[in-house]
Design an enzyme around this catalytic site. Sequence first.
Site, PDB file in Angstrom:
ATOM      1  N   ARG A  26       0.690  -1.018   0.378  1.00 36.53           N
ATOM      2  CA  ARG A  26       0.147  -0.091  -0.194  1.00 36.53           C
ATOM      3  C   ARG A  26       1.104   1.154   0.098  1.00 36.53           C
ATOM      4  O   ARG A  26       0.186   2.144   0.675  1.00 36.53           O
ATOM      5  CB  ARG A  26      -1.129   0.038   0.756  1.00 36.53           C
ATOM      6  CG  ARG A  26      -1.922  -1.455   1.217  1.00 36.53           C
ATOM      7  CD  ARG A  26      -3.413  -0.495   0.032  1.00 36.53           C
ATOM      8  NE  ARG A  26      -4.309  -1.440   0.189  1.00 36.53           N
ATOM      9  CZ  ARG A  26      -5.987  -1.714   0.968  1.00 36.53           C
ATOM     10  NH1 ARG A  26      -5.738  -0.953   2.110  1.00 36.53           N
ATOM     11  NH2 ARG A  26      -6.598  -2.535   1.167  1.00 36.53           N
ATOM     12  N   ARG A  30      -3.023   6.259   0.063  1.00 38.26           N
ATOM     13  CA  ARG A  30      -3.537   8.159   0.944  1.00 38.26           C
ATOM     14  C   ARG A  30      -2.689   8.223   1.230  1.00 38.26           C
ATOM     15  O   ARG A  30      -3.280   9.665   1.604  1.00 38.26           O
ATOM     16  CB  ARG A  30      -5.017   7.595   1.520  1.00 38.26           C
ATOM     17  CG  ARG A  30      -6.458   7.414   0.745  1.00 38.26           C
ATOM     18  CD  ARG A  30      -7.404   6.817   1.009  1.00 38.26           C
ATOM     19  NE  ARG A  30      -7.651   5.397   1.530  1.00 38.26           N
ATOM     20  CZ  ARG A  30      -8.195   4.726   2.143  1.00 38.26           C
ATOM     21  NH1 ARG A  30      -8.960   4.533   2.409  1.00 38.26           N
ATOM     22  NH2 ARG A  30      -7.873   3.580   2.651  1.00 38.26           N
ATOM     23  N   ARG A  39      -6.674  11.229  -7.463  1.00 40.52           N
ATOM     24  CA  ARG A  39      -7.210  10.644  -7.654  1.00 40.52           C
ATOM     25  C   ARG A  39      -8.639  11.718  -7.024  1.00 40.52           C
ATOM     26  O   ARG A  39     -10.092  11.164  -8.116  1.00 40.52           O
ATOM     27  CB  ARG A  39      -7.247  10.116  -5.534  1.00 40.52           C
ATOM     28  CG  ARG A  39      -6.475   8.414  -6.269  1.00 40.52           C
ATOM     29  CD  ARG A  39      -7.901   7.324  -7.144  1.00 40.52           C
ATOM     30  NE  ARG A  39      -9.058   7.861  -6.769  1.00 40.52           N
ATOM     31  CZ  ARG A  39      -9.371   6.995  -5.733  1.00 40.52           C
ATOM     32  NH1 ARG A  39      -8.725   6.078  -5.034  1.00 40.52           N
ATOM     33  NH2 ARG A  39     -10.521   7.286  -5.640  1.00 40.52           N
ATOM     34  N   ASP A  75      -6.518  -2.971  -7.585  1.00 40.32           N
ATOM     35  CA  ASP A  75      -7.046  -3.757  -6.631  1.00 40.32           C
ATOM     36  C   ASP A  75      -6.969  -5.554  -6.471  1.00 40.32           C
ATOM     37  O   ASP A  75      -7.579  -6.006  -7.724  1.00 40.32           O
ATOM     38  CB  ASP A  75      -8.297  -3.236  -5.884  1.00 40.32           C
ATOM     39  CG  ASP A  75      -8.821  -3.139  -4.827  1.00 40.32           C
ATOM     40  OD1 ASP A  75      -8.064  -2.581  -3.873  1.00 40.32           O
ATOM     41  OD2 ASP A  75      -9.467  -4.382  -4.683  1.00 40.32           O
ATOM     42  N   TYR A 156     -14.711 -11.655   0.903  1.00 42.01           N
ATOM     43  CA  TYR A 156     -15.342 -10.330   0.240  1.00 42.01           C
ATOM     44  C   TYR A 156     -16.935 -10.396  -0.711  1.00 42.01           C
ATOM     45  O   TYR A 156     -18.506 -10.827  -0.881  1.00 42.01           O
ATOM     46  CB  TYR A 156     -15.133  -9.477  -0.865  1.00 42.01           C
ATOM     47  CG  TYR A 156     -13.739  -8.002  -0.033  1.00 42.01           C
ATOM     48  CD1 TYR A 156     -14.060  -7.822   1.276  1.00 42.01           C
ATOM     49  CD2 TYR A 156     -12.329  -9.151   0.068  1.00 42.01           C
ATOM     50  CE1 TYR A 156     -13.508  -6.894   2.055  1.00 42.01           C
ATOM     51  CE2 TYR A 156     -11.626  -8.206   0.472  1.00 42.01           C
ATOM     52  CZ  TYR A 156     -11.793  -6.585   2.089  1.00 42.01           C
ATOM     53  OH  TYR A 156     -10.601  -6.931   2.173  1.00 42.01           O
TER      54      TYR A 156
HETATM   55  O1  CP3 Z   1      -0.155  -0.109  -2.796  1.00 41.62           O
HETATM   56  C1  CP3 Z   1      -0.010  -0.817  -2.881  1.00 41.62           C
HETATM   57  O2  CP3 Z   1       0.177  -1.558  -2.319  1.00 41.62           O
HETATM   58  C2  CP3 Z   1      -1.066  -0.962  -4.578  1.00 41.62           C
HETATM   59  C3  CP3 Z   1      -2.723  -1.615  -4.674  1.00 41.62           C
HETATM   60  C4  CP3 Z   1      -2.802  -1.991  -3.920  1.00 41.62           C
HETATM   61  C5  CP3 Z   1      -4.546  -1.878  -3.658  1.00 41.62           C
HETATM   62  N1  CP3 Z   1      -5.348  -2.564  -3.539  1.00 41.62           N
HETATM   63  C6  CP3 Z   1      -5.204   0.279  -4.019  1.00 41.62           C
HETATM   64  C7  CP3 Z   1      -5.811   0.345  -3.023  1.00 41.62           C
HETATM   65  C8  CP3 Z   1      -3.232  -3.781  -3.906  1.00 41.62           C
HETATM   66  C9  CP3 Z   1      -1.628  -4.328  -3.360  1.00 41.62           C
HETATM   67  C10 CP3 Z   1      -4.230  -3.691  -2.912  1.00 41.62           C
HETATM   68  C11 CP3 Z   1      -5.066  -5.172  -2.506  1.00 41.62           C
HETATM   69  C12 CP3 Z   1      -5.549  -5.160  -2.031  1.00 41.62           C
HETATM   70  N2  CP3 Z   1      -7.447  -4.764  -1.931  1.00 41.62           N
HETATM   71  C13 CP3 Z   1      -6.047  -6.430  -0.457  1.00 41.62           C
HETATM   72  C14 CP3 Z   1      -4.727  -6.778  -0.430  1.00 41.62           C
HETATM   73  C15 CP3 Z   1      -4.711  -6.128   0.704  1.00 41.62           C
HETATM   74  C16 CP3 Z   1      -4.675  -5.828   2.192  1.00 41.62           C
HETATM   75  O3  CP3 Z   1      -4.606  -4.409   2.181  1.00 41.62           O
HETATM   76  O4  CP3 Z   1      -4.267  -6.389   2.948  1.00 41.62           O
HETATM   77  C17 CP3 Z   1      -7.364  -6.140   0.318  1.00 41.62           C
HETATM   78  C18 CP3 Z   1      -8.006  -6.999   1.204  1.00 41.62           C
HETATM   79  C19 CP3 Z   1      -8.500  -4.997  -0.672  1.00 41.62           C
HETATM   80  C20 CP3 Z   1      -9.136  -4.900  -0.727  1.00 41.62           C
HETATM   81  C21 CP3 Z   1      -9.010  -3.189  -0.478  1.00 41.62           C
HETATM   82  N3  CP3 Z   1      -9.854  -2.265  -1.241  1.00 41.62           N
HETATM   83  C22 CP3 Z   1      -9.714  -2.715   0.688  1.00 41.62           C
HETATM   84  C23 CP3 Z   1      -9.838  -2.698   2.275  1.00 41.62           C
HETATM   85  C24 CP3 Z   1      -9.691  -1.000   0.254  1.00 41.62           C
HETATM   86  C25 CP3 Z   1      -9.375   0.409   1.246  1.00 41.62           C
HETATM   87  C26 CP3 Z   1     -10.945   0.533   1.605  1.00 41.62           C
HETATM   88  C27 CP3 Z   1     -10.913   2.890   2.488  1.00 41.62           C
HETATM   89  O5  CP3 Z   1     -11.300   3.018   1.805  1.00 41.62           O
HETATM   90  O6  CP3 Z   1     -10.215   2.095   3.283  1.00 41.62           O
HETATM   91  C28 CP3 Z   1      -9.408  -1.283  -0.757  1.00 41.62           C
HETATM   92  C29 CP3 Z   1      -9.934   0.299  -1.490  1.00 41.62           C
HETATM   93  C30 CP3 Z   1      -7.676   0.701  -1.996  1.00 41.62           C
HETATM   94  N4  CP3 Z   1      -7.113  -0.461  -2.964  1.00 41.62           N
HETATM   95  C31 CP3 Z   1      -7.666   1.720  -1.655  1.00 41.62           C
HETATM   96  C32 CP3 Z   1      -6.123   1.383  -2.035  1.00 41.62           C
HETATM   97  C33 CP3 Z   1      -5.225   2.501  -2.349  1.00 41.62           C
HETATM   98  C34 CP3 Z   1      -7.799   3.100  -1.070  1.00 41.62           C
HETATM   99  C35 CP3 Z   1      -8.759   3.881  -2.316  1.00 41.62           C
HETATM  100  C36 CP3 Z   1      -8.545   4.856  -2.251  1.00 41.62           C
HETATM  101  O7  CP3 Z   1      -8.160   5.877  -2.142  1.00 41.62           O
HETATM  102  O8  CP3 Z   1      -9.869   5.434  -1.846  1.00 41.62           O
END
Ligand code: CP3
Length: 345
Positions: A26, A30, A39, A75, A156
């Site tokens: 991550r 953000r 974004r 994602d 999910y």
């Molecule tokens: O920087 C990185 O690691 C690469 C990008 C990445 C994202 N998601 C971007 C993202 C990766 C590798 C993921 C994988 C992902 N997505 C996982 C496995 C990794 C982990 O953290 O355990 C999971 C469980 C998800 C599902 C998911 N997508 C969640 C739980 C969320 C967060 C929700 C929130 O707003 O708190 C997302 C959204 C997401 N994926 C964001 C990002 C940058 C946030 C989007 C935003 O800017 O609002």
Amino acid sequence: MALLDAPLVSALRGDRPATAPIWFMRQAGRSLPEYRDLRVGTKMLDACLDPEMAAEITLQPVRRHGVDAGVFFSDIVVPLKLAGVEVEIAPGRGPVFADPVRTADDVARVTSIPAAEIAAKADPIREAVRLTTQELNPQGIPLVGFAGAPFTLAAYLVEGGPSKEHMRARAMMHADPDAWHRLAGWLAEISATFLAAQIEAGASAVQLFDSWAGSLAPSDYRAFVAPHSKAVLDTVHAVPRIHFGVGTGPFLDDMRLDGSADGVGVDWRMPLDEAARIVGPDTTLQGNIDPAMLQAPWPVLEQHVREVVEAGRAARAHIVNLGHGVPPETDPTVLTRIVELVHSL
Ligand code: CP3
């Protein structure tokens, strides 16, 4: 072309580069003001399918922090969206599905979508990876591609959204094992197809995220989950593979997937020297700075990072990372400072 000699890639082969490679799960997201600016006005999944935007977001933390790898901005639910499954990412919450997959009929319906459908629609993914690796590879910096492991995706998809204990997915394993295996087998194909698109377009390593595997009993992990995750990684031959989960200490050795993972991620709960004894001499470890420590005063955090690097010497090789992702409220200058410290050790 994958970069074979980059420190991250050679660590996954079992060599010990002069300094331990470091990147952050991550890192793209953000915690970076430049990410938040870019974004504005674009939904998360639309950003993932806009090749220029996805490439730019992937590159932002590499430029800023000097990390040893980019991680592709996308994602775990993107391949499901490409397959035509109705999914959104709710800000501050996570993936939400319009039609949760709960019954045997639901499973039959969703698994009738051929994985080839994703391969046919993955051009925005291939293009984003190409744009990213065109910039990174000449600097010798590898791109880590990724996918969600079948259980974490199911957590999910079966629930319909984020949940604490993933009760419905775990219940399906026991209430209807045939439906579970059919769903998990299909999700394995979906994730394998997503990885293949990223590897074709230039990713130098891949990580399979089974973030929520820690909610499983070890016996359930072995019987209902590990074979499907192994099936995903067994489709990957061209690049090394990392397997990550949170709370997987009780079955860390199983996370090696009998050698199908070249590296295993460890969260902050288990010191790396203990993890190294469990996984043995044929597996690289990744981790495990406690994300909570990012809020601590620098001397406290510095001591913690030094301890993580020291404990990592017990593994055949070590990739420094957090024990889970960068929290959104993290001060990004702290991440840059950690990278400088690790590179100086
Ligand atoms: O920087 C990185 O690691 C690469 C990008 C990445 C994202 N998601 C971007 C993202 C990766 C590798 C993921 C994988 C992902 N997505 C996982 C496995 C990794 C982990 O953290 O355990 C999971 C469980 C998800 C599902 C998911 N997508 C969640 C739980 C969320 C967060 C929700 C929130 O707003 O708190 C997302 C959204 C997401 N994926 C964001 C990002 C940058 C946030 C989007 C935003 O800017 O609002």
